[in-house]
Every structure is written in structure tokens, then in C-alpha cells.
Write an enzyme that holds these catalytic residues in place. Structure first.
Site, PDB file in Angstrom:
ATOM      1  N   ASP A 111       0.827  -1.202   0.000  1.00 25.08           N
ATOM      2  CA  ASP A 111       0.000   0.000   0.000  1.00 25.08           C
ATOM      3  C   ASP A 111       0.862   1.252   0.000  1.00 25.08           C
ATOM      4  O   ASP A 111       1.450   1.606   1.020  1.00 25.08           O
ATOM      5  CB  ASP A 111      -0.902  -0.026   1.240  1.00 25.08           C
ATOM      6  N   ASP A 297      -1.863   5.552  -5.201  1.00 26.52           N
ATOM      7  CA  ASP A 297      -2.165   4.678  -4.067  1.00 26.52           C
ATOM      8  C   ASP A 297      -2.504   3.267  -4.542  1.00 26.52           C
ATOM      9  O   ASP A 297      -3.605   3.012  -5.025  1.00 26.52           O
ATOM     10  CB  ASP A 297      -3.333   5.277  -3.274  1.00 26.52           C
TER      11      ASP A 297
END
Length: 405
Positions: A111, A297
Site C-alpha cells: 500500500d 495509491d
């Protein structure tokens, strides 16, 4: 100081080599994705809500009851060849990789939008860990508890995880960090429990967004970067094909054209950059000078963008309409390509087919492009990564974009 472009060009001369696990010294490593045959059902409104929760934003009322649906997955076998095999969810909706912590393998989300490494572990009640691989610190000879340290990831709707902290040896693709901070959840909310594909999260953002207190701790990338050939990693996450993360080098064969590098604002802990120009299909480019900054992201599925861009796009889609759960359109409608300027120079082309996220019934489909609703950042998730090759460079820091090869 050398210009950022010069620095990146030097990095591009370094290609990765597959090697057996060895002491980490001026090396690079690759994490290759593969499909395991197990799937997670897509849920567009749930992914929309999940992104809002992740960044602590108030979830729109129409999304409050959206829930993620997931199936169990088998733990992937250990790989001893200096690379790691990862699994992809349905239509690449989620990317997971096996990570060894104290010799135990867990499947974690990589992430770039956060900076915590937290895991399901034996401190949690058995009912909450069902379907997950669980880290047991008592079985690790290298685990050390960080007395007095805690973490608390809290989201806008009170979902999240919290717990205690320790250090242990973490190995990814043969690269080893001996005393990496590991966050051991003692409480997690239902959305994490239900997502049994994932056993935790490995953040690749900047340390300033780490939630450990009283003293923040660096990420795996932050700790390993100084020992890599170059302090960077890349995301080559192509649509419906094998993809990879690579640490320490940039492989020129994975992109075409010229890599465009732009400075990153890391003040909020994200890989953040301006995005102030867009183009819908063959229409003229539109300047959007008041658009909020964007972040790249890998931990978010959708594109959450400025409303000026959003309305311009769906006005070009026949039958598109919005509700509390977001924009939908007739599945038979033509979706134009979307071009977005990322940073100073690069104009990314996102094919219209990628913006068709899922069928939701009644002949309508859910859009992968949704509203950031005036929040301080635009979030560019997996859909962007399917469209472009991305370099995350700690020098500068900077982020680079190029079309996939």
C-alpha cells in the site's frame, strides 16, 4: 545537486537480477504477480467507502452499509529464488504478496498510501482470525516487543485496527530487514475481518504518516532503501496480465517512451503531486487550476477525483447518472478514454474500458471514476496503475510515469 531527471536516468541503467537470498547489499529484487485461481467479488460502492475510511473522511450516507465480499485463499508456497509470487484478485482488483515475518508467511497488501506494517496475529480472538494466516510472535526467535509502543489506525467511520508493537526479521523476495517494526493488532473492525484474502498491510508511504506512538517507525522500504542499488521501487501492474513490483532498479523493458519524473510533496506522508489538466476523449484539454493534489495509491481500487473532472467525464457518457453510491451508466454506453496530467509533464491515458468497474444489475455498470467530494487530495488507485508504469524514487523524492510496454 544533480537534476531529478538525471538521477532517474542513472537509475534506469540498473536492471534487476534474480538471485538466491543473500545478505542485502547493493542489490535489487522483484516481486512477480501470479493468479492463484481464487477471486474476490468486486463491490464498487464498498471500494468507494473503503477509500473514504482509509483517509479518515466522512463516508457519504448512501455508502455506510456497503460491505466487501471475499473468498478464502490458499497460502502461497514459499519461494526461495530471490523473488516472490503474488496473487491477484478478480480482474486485478487487489494485489497481494507473501511476506515472511519471523519465518512465518502472511499475505499482505502493498500500500503506497500508508506507512504501517500491521498483521493479524495470535493476540486477536480466534473468531476474528478465521480464514486468515496468523503471525505468532512466540514462534519467532527474533521477535522483540517494543515496550510502551502502540499503534492506532482510525478511520472516519470508526473502523480500523489498533494494538501493540514489536520488531522482527522481515523478508520479501530474499531482501531482509532484521529489526523491522511490526504492528500486532489486538482489535480490528469487521471490514478487515471479512477481507480474508489479506492478513494485514505493508505500507510503502513516508514515515511521517506512520501511526506508531510514542515514536514513529520507518517502513520496510525506508529501512531497505539504503542498501539497494538505487533507493526506489516500481509498480508494473498491468491489466489482466502478470505484473510486478521491483525494488532497487528500474527495468527499461517494462515501459515505452520517456520516463517523466515529477517532484513529490511528502509533507502529508503520501506520494503526492499536482494534477491540473485533463482531457475527455477527443475533446480539447481542460485546465483545472484549482484541482487538489493527487496521490498514487496501490491500496485503493478506484479513481477519486475533483468534481470538475468527474462531471466533464460523465457528461460525455450517454445515460450516466449519480446517486448516493456514486456514478453509474448503461453497460452498453461507450466510455471515452480519460487523459490526466500527472505532475509537470506526463499525460496519462486511462482507457475507457478500465473505468467500467463492474455490472450492478438492471443493465447498469458502476464507474471506476468517482468523486473525491472536495477532500484535500485526489486518490488515484489501481485503475491508474493498470494504465501506466510507475516509479517511486526516494531521492528528491520523486515519482515517475510512463506507458506500459
Amino acid at each position: 545537486m544533480a537534476p531529478l531527471t538525471t538521477i532517474l536516468l542513472l537509475a534506469l541503467t540498473i536492471l534487476s537480477a534474480t538471485a538466491a537470498p543473500a545478505p542485502l547489499s547493493a542489490r535489487s529484487f522483484t516481486i512477480n504477480r501470479r493468479h492463484t485461481g481464487r477471486y474476490r467479488t468486486r463491490n464498487g460502492p464498498a471500494e468507494f467507502a473503503r477509500a473514504y475510511r482509509k483517509y479518515g473522511w466522512s463516508v457519504p450516507p448512501g455508502l455506510q452499509n456497503s460491505t466487501l465480499s471475499a473468498t478464502n485463499r490458499a497460502t502461497a508456497p514459499d519461494n526461495q529464488e530471490g523473488s516472490t509470487q503474488a496473487t491477484a484478485g478478480e480482474a486485478d482488483s487487489e494485489f497481494l504478496s507473501p511476506v515472511q515475518i519471523g519465518g512465518q508467511t502472511l499475505m499482505l497488501d502493498f500500500d503506497t498510501g500508508s506507512a504501517d506494517l500491521w498483521v493479524f496475529n495470535t493476540q486477536l480472538p480466534a473468531a476474528q482470525t478465521k480464514g486468515h494466516a496468523v503471525y505468532d510472535p512466540s514462534k519467532s526467535k527474533t521477535f522483540k516487543r517494543m515496550e510502551g509502543s502502540t499503534f492506532n489506525i482510525s478511520y472516519g467511520d470508526k473502523s480500523g485496527a489498533l494494538g501493540t508493537v514489536g520488531t522482527d526479521t522481515v523478508s520479501i523476495g530474499g531482501a531482509v530487514v532484521a529489526s523491522q517494526a511490526i504492528e500486532l493488532a489486538t482489535s480490528v473492525t469487521q471490514s478487515f475481518i471479512d477481507d480474508v484474502d489479506s492478513d494485514g498491510l505493508l505500507g510503502l508511504g513516508f514515515m511521517s504518516s506512520n501511526t506508531i506512538s510514542p515514536k514513529q517507525q520507518d517502513t520496510f522500504f525506508g529501512n531497505v532503501a539504503r542498501s539497494l542499488k538505487a533507493p526506489l521501487f516500481t509498480a508494473n501492474l498491468k491489466h489482466r496480465t502478470a505484473g510486478s513490483y521491483q525494488f532497487g532498479a528500474v527495468d527499461r523493458t517494462q515501459f515505452v517512451g520517456t520516463m517523466k519524473l515529477t517532484p513529490v510533496d511528502k509533507s502529508q506522508g503520501y506520494w503526492q503531486f499536482p494534477s491540473k489538466l485533463f482531457q475527455v476523449g477527443d475533446a480539447h484539454p481542460v485546465a483545472n487550476p484549482f484541482a487538489t493534489p493527487a496521490i498514487a495509491d496501490t491500496g485503493t481500487s478506484l479513481l477519486l477525483v475533483d468534481d470538475v473532472l468527474l462531471k466533464a467525464y460523465y457528461s460525455a457518457v450517454e445515460g450516466a447518472s449519480s446517486s448516493d453510491e456514486g456514478f453509474t451508466f448503461p453497460c452498453t454506453s461507450h466510455l471515452p478514454d480519460l487523459k490526466m496530467q500527472l505532475g509537470r509533464e506526463f499525460m496519462a491515458t486511462i482507457p475507457g474500458e478500465l473505468i467500467n468497474y463492474q455490472a450492478v444489475g438492471g443493465g447498469r455498470c458502476y464507474g471506476g471514476l468517482q468523486s473525491s467530494q472536495g477532500q484535500p487530495i485526489q486518490i488515484l488507485g489501481d485503475i491508474l496503475f493498470k494504465a501506466v508504469f510507475v516509479v517511486f524514487d526516494a531521492r528528491g523524492p520523486a515519482i515517475g510515469f510512463a506507458p506500459h510496454a
